[in-house]
Design an enzyme around this catalytic site. Structure first.
Site, PDB file in Angstrom:
ATOM      1  N   ASP A   9       0.906  -1.277   0.108  1.00 35.99           N
ATOM      2  CA  ASP A   9      -0.027   0.273  -0.107  1.00 35.99           C
ATOM      3  C   ASP A   9       0.725   0.979  -0.105  1.00 35.99           C
ATOM      4  O   ASP A   9       1.283   1.721   0.812  1.00 35.99           O
ATOM      5  CB  ASP A   9      -1.139   0.027   1.363  1.00 35.99           C
ATOM      6  CG  ASP A   9      -2.031   1.522   1.137  1.00 35.99           C
ATOM      7  OD1 ASP A   9      -1.791   2.080   0.352  1.00 35.99           O
ATOM      8  OD2 ASP A   9      -2.473   1.619   2.591  1.00 35.99           O
ATOM      9  N   ASN A  12       2.386   8.456  -0.657  1.00 35.22           N
ATOM     10  CA  ASN A  12       3.359   9.304  -1.590  1.00 35.22           C
ATOM     11  C   ASN A  12       5.071   9.548  -0.336  1.00 35.22           C
ATOM     12  O   ASN A  12       5.957   9.827  -1.232  1.00 35.22           O
ATOM     13  CB  ASN A  12       2.837  10.915  -0.465  1.00 35.22           C
ATOM     14  CG  ASN A  12       1.688  11.139  -2.305  1.00 35.22           C
ATOM     15  OD1 ASN A  12       1.967  10.764  -2.941  1.00 35.22           O
ATOM     16  ND2 ASN A  12       0.478  11.300  -1.349  1.00 35.22           N
ATOM     17  N   SER A  13       4.967   9.481   0.782  1.00 39.08           N
ATOM     18  CA  SER A  13       5.840   9.442   1.706  1.00 39.08           C
ATOM     19  C   SER A  13       6.319   7.906   1.978  1.00 39.08           C
ATOM     20  O   SER A  13       7.720   7.779   2.262  1.00 39.08           O
ATOM     21  CB  SER A  13       6.031  10.121   2.448  1.00 39.08           C
ATOM     22  OG  SER A  13       4.756  10.339   3.683  1.00 39.08           O
ATOM     23  N   SER A  14       5.603   6.538   2.354  1.00 35.27           N
ATOM     24  CA  SER A  14       5.709   5.828   3.132  1.00 35.27           C
ATOM     25  C   SER A  14       4.018   5.218   2.466  1.00 35.27           C
ATOM     26  O   SER A  14       3.936   4.944   2.283  1.00 35.27           O
ATOM     27  CB  SER A  14       6.141   6.169   4.502  1.00 35.27           C
ATOM     28  OG  SER A  14       4.160   6.254   4.581  1.00 35.27           O
ATOM     29  N   VAL A  98      -6.651   5.216  -5.576  1.00 33.93           N
ATOM     30  CA  VAL A  98      -6.583   3.373  -5.326  1.00 33.93           C
ATOM     31  C   VAL A  98      -7.349   2.602  -3.935  1.00 33.93           C
ATOM     32  O   VAL A  98      -8.280   1.962  -3.930  1.00 33.93           O
ATOM     33  CB  VAL A  98      -6.330   2.602  -5.931  1.00 33.93           C
ATOM     34  CG1 VAL A  98      -4.925   2.507  -5.312  1.00 33.93           C
ATOM     35  CG2 VAL A  98      -6.186   0.795  -6.272  1.00 33.93           C
ATOM     36  N   ASP A  99      -7.171   3.442  -2.631  1.00 32.08           N
ATOM     37  CA  ASP A  99      -6.683   3.534  -1.636  1.00 32.08           C
ATOM     38  C   ASP A  99      -7.841   3.221  -1.726  1.00 32.08           C
ATOM     39  O   ASP A  99      -8.979   2.302  -0.821  1.00 32.08           O
ATOM     40  CB  ASP A  99      -5.448   4.410  -1.044  1.00 32.08           C
ATOM     41  CG  ASP A  99      -5.405   5.627  -0.953  1.00 32.08           C
ATOM     42  OD1 ASP A  99      -6.236   6.253  -1.743  1.00 32.08           O
ATOM     43  OD2 ASP A  99      -5.293   5.905  -0.340  1.00 32.08           O
ATOM     44  N   ARG A 100      -8.965   4.611  -1.427  1.00 35.75           N
ATOM     45  CA  ARG A 100     -10.186   4.724  -1.366  1.00 35.75           C
ATOM     46  C   ARG A 100     -11.275   2.715  -2.047  1.00 35.75           C
ATOM     47  O   ARG A 100     -12.166   2.825  -1.071  1.00 35.75           O
ATOM     48  CB  ARG A 100     -11.121   6.206  -1.932  1.00 35.75           C
ATOM     49  CG  ARG A 100     -10.340   7.616  -0.594  1.00 35.75           C
ATOM     50  CD  ARG A 100     -11.002   8.484  -1.370  1.00 35.75           C
ATOM     51  NE  ARG A 100     -12.175   8.693  -1.180  1.00 35.75           N
ATOM     52  CZ  ARG A 100     -12.792   9.444  -2.633  1.00 35.75           C
ATOM     53  NH1 ARG A 100     -12.136  10.551  -3.283  1.00 35.75           N
ATOM     54  NH2 ARG A 100     -13.678   9.945  -1.889  1.00 35.75           N
ATOM     55  N   ASP A 119     -10.204   6.265   6.595  1.00 33.88           N
ATOM     56  CA  ASP A 119      -8.919   6.292   6.556  1.00 33.88           C
ATOM     57  C   ASP A 119      -7.821   7.556   7.045  1.00 33.88           C
ATOM     58  O   ASP A 119      -7.972   8.841   6.243  1.00 33.88           O
ATOM     59  CB  ASP A 119      -8.919   6.115   4.981  1.00 33.88           C
ATOM     60  CG  ASP A 119      -7.026   5.376   4.928  1.00 33.88           C
ATOM     61  OD1 ASP A 119      -6.699   5.569   5.837  1.00 33.88           O
ATOM     62  OD2 ASP A 119      -7.287   4.558   3.874  1.00 33.88           O
TER      63      ASP A 119
END
Length: 261
Positions: A9, A12-14, A98-100, A119
């Protein structure tokens, strides 16, 4: 990790990662997005890699090539118009993060009635689904870290150390006022979204996921279900439906993640 499935998953940063096989979750963690492939290293060999990524297309393309060179196979999930009873409300479904999409896909497996998916990550996203799977719409709000950076960006002032406690009580120092105010804004947004939804019909069941969900839950006086791996659940579900046989063991998502009504 030969024979295992690696779930990614990527934000942007992790990036969160999880290894699963027929026995369940073998390992999981979080890495910096920019060093992810190097850190996972040899453990990619022989693994099937399933990816949820909100990175820019050029970054995704480069990442796909890196992962494909080391793993058995790589598959990137994408937001669709409809799948498994979930109906996207966007005119252009690909514009939805896509995470949503995956979190809502998993929520459909867990909840038979109306549901609100929250989330809490870099952004706070709130999405509502009807009992029959129609996306009613949602909200995207800066997360606490983004709010804090925005607040202090132009002040030229050195900020005091943030308090360690999580609270929405009125702050008695600038640091407390900021920290507590940020949580008040996050919790208030969820409460208002739930209140507006309830005014329109059945009260949604609230699901919380994301890295900031535990902190949010401390100050949110609403009934909720913690589902920290909701995006991973949706990722597995979509892979099973779109590419039968991609995962080495059938219906692994139903084995790993128990339904909660």
């Amino acid at each position: 990790m030969s024979g295992a499935t690696l779930l990614l998953d990527i934000g942007n940063s992790s990036a969160k990662w999880m290894y699963v096989d027929a026995a369940g979750v073998r390992n999981q963690g979080r890495v910096d997005t920019h060093t992810m492939v190097a850190e996972l290293g040899e453990s990619l060999a022989g693994a099937t890699v399933l990816v949820s990524s909100v990175a820019a297309p050029d970054i995704q393309e480069a990442l796909h090539a890196e992962l494909a060179a080391l793993s058995k196979s790589v598959w990137f999930a994408r937001s669709l118009a409809s799948l498994d009873g979930l109906l996207n409300s966007y005119e252009d479904p690909t514009r939805m993060g896509v995470d949503r999409w995956l979190a809502m896909l998993a929520a459909r497996q867990r909840v038979s009635g109306r549901v609100c998916v929250v989330d809490a990550g870099s952004a706070l996203t709130i999405d509502l689904l009807t009992a029959d799977g129609r996306h009613e719409g949602g909200y995207i709000i800066p997360g606490t870290a983004l709010m804090e950076r925005s607040l202090f960006a132009d002040t030229g002032r050195v900020r005091d150390s943030a308090p360690e406690n999580t609270s929405v009580a009125p702050g008695r120092s600038t640091a407390e006022a900021v920290s507590h105010g940020l949580m008040l804004a996050q919790a208030g947004a969820v409460r208002m979204a739930m209140s507006l939804a309830e005014a329109q019909g059945e009260r949604p069941q609230l699901l919380l996921c994301g890295g900031g969900s535990a902190q949010l839950a401390e100050v949110l006086d609403l009934a909720y279900d913690p589902v920290p791996n909701l995006v991973f659940e949706g990722l597995l579900r979509q892979a099973e439906l779109e590419v039968p046989g991609l995962v080495d063991y059938p219906q692994v998502s139903s084995v790993l993640f128990a339904k909660s009504d």
